[in-house]
Design a protein around this motif. Sequence first.
Motif, PDB file in Angstrom:
ATOM      1  N   LYS A  92       0.832  -1.216   0.000  1.00 43.20           N
ATOM      2  CA  LYS A  92       0.000   0.000   0.000  1.00 43.20           C
ATOM      3  C   LYS A  92       0.864   1.262   0.000  1.00 43.20           C
ATOM      4  O   LYS A  92       0.409   2.347  -0.402  1.00 43.20           O
ATOM      5  CB  LYS A  92      -0.921  -0.007   1.208  1.00 43.20           C
ATOM      6  N   SER A  93       2.099   1.120   0.411  1.00 45.03           N
ATOM      7  CA  SER A  93       2.993   2.279   0.432  1.00 45.03           C
ATOM      8  C   SER A  93       3.270   2.804  -0.978  1.00 45.03           C
ATOM      9  O   SER A  93       3.749   3.920  -1.146  1.00 45.03           O
ATOM     10  CB  SER A  93       4.312   1.921   1.118  1.00 45.03           C
ATOM     11  N   LYS A  94       2.947   2.013  -1.997  1.00 45.31           N
ATOM     12  CA  LYS A  94       3.160   2.453  -3.386  1.00 45.31           C
ATOM     13  C   LYS A  94       1.962   3.222  -3.940  1.00 45.31           C
ATOM     14  O   LYS A  94       1.994   3.690  -5.078  1.00 45.31           O
ATOM     15  CB  LYS A  94       3.427   1.233  -4.277  1.00 45.31           C
ATOM     16  N   GLU A  95       0.879   3.337  -3.161  1.00 41.64           N
ATOM     17  CA  GLU A  95      -0.373   3.899  -3.678  1.00 41.64           C
ATOM     18  C   GLU A  95      -0.200   5.308  -4.224  1.00 41.64           C
ATOM     19  O   GLU A  95      -0.678   5.638  -5.311  1.00 41.64           O
ATOM     20  CB  GLU A  95      -1.433   3.889  -2.578  1.00 41.64           C
ATOM     21  N   THR A  96       0.473   6.169  -3.479  1.00 39.02           N
ATOM     22  CA  THR A  96       0.636   7.562  -3.925  1.00 39.02           C
ATOM     23  C   THR A  96       1.371   7.625  -5.250  1.00 39.02           C
ATOM     24  O   THR A  96       0.980   8.370  -6.166  1.00 39.02           O
ATOM     25  CB  THR A  96       1.384   8.375  -2.861  1.00 39.02           C
ATOM     26  N   GLU A  97       2.420   6.824  -5.382  1.00 35.86           N
ATOM     27  CA  GLU A  97       3.171   6.821  -6.636  1.00 35.86           C
ATOM     28  C   GLU A  97       2.315   6.278  -7.776  1.00 35.86           C
ATOM     29  O   GLU A  97       2.318   6.811  -8.890  1.00 35.86           O
ATOM     30  CB  GLU A  97       4.435   5.976  -6.488  1.00 35.86           C
ATOM     31  N   ILE A  98       1.548   5.226  -7.508  1.00 36.39           N
ATOM     32  CA  ILE A  98       0.722   4.613  -8.555  1.00 36.39           C
ATOM     33  C   ILE A  98      -0.375   5.569  -9.005  1.00 36.39           C
ATOM     34  O   ILE A  98      -0.651   5.707 -10.204  1.00 36.39           O
ATOM     35  CB  ILE A  98       0.114   3.292  -8.050  1.00 36.39           C
TER      36      ILE A  98
END
Length: 854
Positions: A606-612
Amino acid sequence: MKKLIILLFVLNSLNTFSQGEANFWFFGQGAGINFNNGNATAVTGSSIDTNEGCASFSDANGNLLFYTDGIKVWNKNHLVMPNGTNLLGNPSSSQSAIIVPHPGNSSLFYIFTVGANNYNNNNVLIKATDGLNCYTVDMRLNGRLGDVVPNSKVDLSLGLNAQWTEKVTSVKGKECNTFWVISLVNNTFVSYKIDATGLINSPIPSPVNFYSNDPRGYLKVSPDGKKLASATQGNFGNLLLYSFDDASGKVANDGQFLISNIQQDGQNYGVEFSPKSSKLYCATYNSNTNKLFQFDLDNPNIASSKFLVSVNSGYRGALQLAPNGKIYAIVPPDYNNGTRYLNAINFPDELGANCNFLPNAMDLGSGRAMQGLPPFIASILLPVEITDGITTQNLNNTIAKRCLGENYQLTPINISGSSTYKWTFNGIPYGTSDALILNNLSFSNAGIYKLEVENIDDCGFRIVYKGEVKLEVYTPPTITKPSNILQCDDNNDGFFAFDLHSLKDTEILGMQSATVFEVVYFKNQIDADKGTNPILNLYTNSAFNSTDTLIARIQNIQNPICYETESFTAQVFESPNPPVTISNLVLCDSNLTGTDTDGFEKFNLKSKETEILNGQSAAKFTISYFKDIALSSPISNIISFQNTTANVQPIYVKIVNNSNPTCMVTKSFNIEVLALPVINSTFTFKQCDEDGIANGLTDFNLNEANAYLTLGDNSLTVTYHLSLSEANSGANMVTASPFSNAMQTTVFARIKNTNGCFRVAQVNLLVSSTSFDVNYLKIANACDNDGEIDGFRLFNLSENSNSIISQFPSGQNLSVSYYKNLTDAQLEQNEISQNLPYRNETSFEQTLYVRVES
């Protein structure tokens, strides 16, 4: 009294007008038209040869009686009447002649002629016009073929013959059994009345402000008898519109200038009113250009309503209303040559382009139209109008296209008085009521419907109206509500150009043939029902990410009034817009999951959400994670996912718009477990206490431990910290050199590789108090025998190392290094190389410092 009533009845019954009087036209060079079948049909056999003026007349049933060019009169057999020569009209007069029946005697007719000035080739007047004259034709003469009554000529020119114009027109009077004949001389309109007694030779003058300085051009009165239009040719001519009183015969001095800019619009020539007297048309010419203008007589500012109907290459030409309700126009190539074709205004009462101008509408065959067409009494061209009870369009002499299954009726209008009706269908009697009602139309109802209305008007005239409508029946379409368009935005600008036909036509047509039916799209229901303002090209939504309601209309291609409509929406949705490349999610290996060398860790995907999301709203999109490219193995615990493949594993991502799941994008990124550096985890750093104070405290250069800790791996980065926690966090680095053990005897080395992963080693600082004797001084002597006595000499410092080592107990594996000052020796910096001879830097004597270490 009974005899008087019968007599009046008999007299009135003799007067029959049914538009048949205008059913034969003869004009130009042998040109002729027959309107008796409801359509215009070219006829041959005409004896006429005239450049301009002419006149024709038939009986009430449309049987030709006679025609004239204003000089000769021909009977129905195209032979000149015995006394039908040398009339005072002129084939070069604009209107030359008009024929008016005697209201009280059906055998008698009047020919009114207007002459023309004759000029020689040098444009010098040879003979002036003979003005306005009247002749009587008696159809009982010459074996009922008719003849001009000898000595019947009446000069109506008031002594102004030479000044008379080429204009003459006629209309029914307001009183029963009356006609008016109107002409123009100078600035005075002159009206003559014809009643049941015949021509009344008492002119009614109507002076007006405009002086006619050119005799050429047409004069017409409107069919309703209320307006008079006068076209005056020449460079100073005008088109003027006047009010006319059909009771008194007076022309009001209220002329409105409709065309006066000759340079712009051309010289005025032909004029004509529409059947309902709602529009006025004028044909102009200038050089080799013929223009046709329309004016809206219902417009409060008539002059401002000027509409250019057509522009054609050619000369001047007449306009004439026909029994079929059309206005025909001539555009000859020049003065001496005619044209084989007439143009037509198919719907003269319609505004602007809706009048439906059609070039070359009438083929005259071998005949040629020159410049003139035969004028008629305007009021006999009042047509019967047949409507469908649905629209206000006059259907007479048209094709009515209707739809299978609808209810339909045909109704004649604008008929006053007592009337009888006769309907036929394909020639078979069909009904006698005024309205013809056809319920639930079937294909068998298609055919030709003809109406004959016999009417006794308020004046006791027996008037026969004839009309015809061809009915065609077409299959209507069906429609089901189309699905809405949910469109993903391809560039996320909030707008999309929809190709509605490719998106919806097939769905809307269903099983219906695309060769029979078509689909048209509109922005609102009103336009869809009217069939106006269709969406012709790609449709772009009205606002950012808007939901637009559109109307689909499916219609029969051959008959668009057979249609159905349904609404649907077109909505634009934001598409996921992840970055082109999603960076890897990396963790350093640790013993939190297995061992710190196994390549497995637990990741928070979920830590990749902002980048995605790449700047898009998390509320609008849902992100799902998968182990496989087929997206068949979803990852449920995304905040603590342990990789199933050691070291590097791809993770597949699906980003979906919550409002429109079809707006979906798949991407991938790698999760990677990075290896920790390989190190020596502990090191005892020994240092001699050589600062001159034997207290066990000294300065260290911690960097000397780097090579040991990193096993010689120069790619590793080493920093030193006072505590293990600080080393783990990378906080509060200490200065590696000089570092005194007085601060702390144990330090922690954070050893990090290029991936950013680290281990921590413990470094113990140990100070040895073993040192040189306080009075030890090693002296190296050399003779200054290098040829120059300057106190400088080269020394081999390594020659002294064994002597120095001998001062310490054996078995210690000691090394000796040389420095220029004590600080450098203590910090092990700026060492003097022993590989090269050393030249003393101060003459005769220099003190060096020696560092001995194990």
